[in-house]
Design an enzyme around this catalytic site. Structure first.
Site, PDB file in Angstrom:
ATOM      1  CG  HIS A 255       4.609   2.680  -3.760  1.00  0.00           C
ATOM      2  ND1 HIS A 255       4.365   3.607  -2.771  1.00  0.00           N
ATOM      3  CD2 HIS A 255       3.389   2.228  -4.160  1.00  0.00           C
ATOM      4  CE1 HIS A 255       3.067   3.726  -2.585  1.00  0.00           C
ATOM      5  NE2 HIS A 255       2.453   2.905  -3.414  1.00  0.00           N
TER       6      HIS A 255
ATOM      7  CE1 TYR B 125      -0.529  -1.217  -2.052  1.00  0.00           C
ATOM      8  CE2 TYR B 125      -2.635  -0.076  -2.170  1.00  0.00           C
ATOM      9  CZ  TYR B 125      -1.278  -0.101  -2.389  1.00  0.00           C
ATOM     10  OH  TYR B 125      -0.660   0.988  -2.946  1.00  0.00           O
TER      11      TYR B 125
ATOM     12  NE  ARG C  69       0.840   3.068   0.657  1.00  0.00           N
ATOM     13  CZ  ARG C  69       0.167   3.447   1.735  1.00  0.00           C
ATOM     14  NH1 ARG C  69       0.735   3.366   2.930  1.00  0.00           N
ATOM     15  NH2 ARG C  69      -1.062   3.909   1.626  1.00  0.00           N
TER      16      ARG C  69
ATOM     17  CG  HIS D 227      -4.804   2.735   1.113  1.00  0.00           C
ATOM     18  ND1 HIS D 227      -4.042   1.935   1.923  1.00  0.00           N
ATOM     19  CD2 HIS D 227      -4.202   2.732  -0.104  1.00  0.00           C
ATOM     20  CE1 HIS D 227      -3.028   1.451   1.222  1.00  0.00           C
ATOM     21  NE2 HIS D 227      -3.105   1.927  -0.001  1.00  0.00           N
TER      22      HIS D 227
ATOM     23  CE  LYS E  75      -0.519   9.937  -3.378  1.00  0.00           C
ATOM     24  NZ  LYS E  75      -0.453   8.633  -4.079  1.00  0.00           N
TER      25      LYS E  75
ATOM     26  NE  ARG F  22       0.633   7.194   0.533  1.00  0.00           N
ATOM     27  CZ  ARG F  22      -0.366   7.295   1.396  1.00  0.00           C
ATOM     28  NH1 ARG F  22      -0.120   7.726   2.627  1.00  0.00           N
ATOM     29  NH2 ARG F  22      -1.591   6.971   1.048  1.00  0.00           N
TER      30      ARG F  22
END
Length: 339
Positions: free
Chosen positions: A280, A316, A283, A307, A223, A198
């Site tokens: 983003h 993804y 990613r 994740h 995050k 990120r």
């Protein structure tokens, strides 16, 4: 015991004094309404169920937002966005309402007004999330036990599907051409495409957390709030080895902020003629390449990307149709190449 007194020609005040409870009063249009309210309050007091509404009826939403910014938001890692969001809420008409008078309909009206202004569903959702936390905080920490959280009852905006933007053929080259001689930003783009990190994780990266011998980097501040170790590909290591050392100890310049990367990316994409491409999205591109070009299984990729759940990672995993066709013909995952 309750006492009643007339206030002017049109109102009646009911006042209750009972041992063990603070003096409680409220004004009504008629004496009958005042007596009915007093009877209910005295019953709750007798049963030990009474909760004072004084605090909730004394402060506006704007006043509570000021207190929230002072007491709660400084605890966040980066409170700037939430402070900006709170300031925006204070400019709305609902901010002048007394806390105890705000109902789910008022929240729904706020949501509809923002939707008419063209505000995205995710922005509105974040606004409502802040309001919900504020009501819960006021109830638990500020003595407003009588409050109900109106946000919990209001319908939330429907979020659009997650972004699936990927780099098309030739776009990566156009992006680097537009960036030009900004060496460090080029390095950041290459590093992001190799690691799926990120933007916040990239700008906070420190040399002390880089282990080139074991080809890995330790992310201490993520995050999700948990540390994770990201393996480094050969290309990622080459990027790191080509970087100068900064006195700040950061891998990339210490003045960089996540929003700075987004801004620089927007300008580069505009110059390159790349529509609807955000930082983003790199990613998403990197994670998709893990599935297309390596033999890593989904749990290994989840450990790299950080994740929280497989459901979050599923968005993804969209692979190119040409690669899927090659897989159907017997090609192994690591043998598949992009066209």
């Amino acid at each position: 015991m309750a006492t009643f007194r007339k206030r002017g020609n049109l109102q009646w005040e009911a006042r209750i004094r009972k041992r063990g409870y603070p003096a409680t009063c409220k004004t009504f249009d008629t004496k009958a309404e005042a007596e009915q309210w007093a009877k209910g309050v005295e019953t709750e007091m007798s049963k030990g169920q009474f909760v004072s509404t004084k605090e909730a009826e004394s402060y506006t939403l704007s006043e509570c937002l000021d207190r929230y910014k002072e007491e709660y938001l400084p605890r966040l890692k980066d409170p700037r966005r939430e402070i900006s969001r709170a300031n925006c809420l204070q400019s709305r008409a609902i901010a002048h309402r007394i806390m105890s008078t705000i109902r789910s309909k008022d929240i729904a009206d706020y949501r509809r007004a923002r939707e008419k202004e063209g505000i995205s569903a995710n922005t509105i959702r974040l606004d409502l999330a802040l309001l919900s936390r504020l009501f819960n905080f006021a109830k638990s920490d500020w003595g407003m036990e009588s409050l109900t959280n109106p946000v919990q009852l209001a319908a939330k905006p429907k979020l659009p599907p997650g972004r699936e933007r990927r780099l098309e053929s030739g776009e990566e080259e156009k992006l680097f051409e537009a960036i030009g001689d900004d060496f460090e930003f080029c390095a950041i783009i290459k590093f992001a495409l190799e690691t799926a990190m990120r933007r916040g994780e990239i700008v906070k990266l420190a040399w002390e957390d880089i282990d080139l011998r074991n080809k890995s980097v330790l992310l201490r501040d993520t995050k999700n709030g948990t540390c994770r170790t990201v393996p480094l590909s050969r290309k990622a290591i080459e990027v790191l080895q080509g970087l100068p050392r900064h006195i700040s100890g950061r891998v990339f310049p210490g003045h960089l902020h996540p929003d700075t990367l987004s801004s620089k990316m927007g300008k580069a994409c505009q110059l390159a003629g790349l529509a609807n491409l955000h930082f983003h999205d790199l990613r998403h591109e990197a994670t998709s390449r893990f599935f297309e070009h390596t033999d890593l299984d989904v749990m290994e990729i989840k450990a790299i990307t950080g994740h929280k759940s497989l459901q979050m990672l599923a968005r993804y995993t969209h692979l190119r149709s040409a690669n899927l066709a090659a897989r159907l013909d017997g090609a192994k995952r690591g043998e598949v190449r992009r066209f």
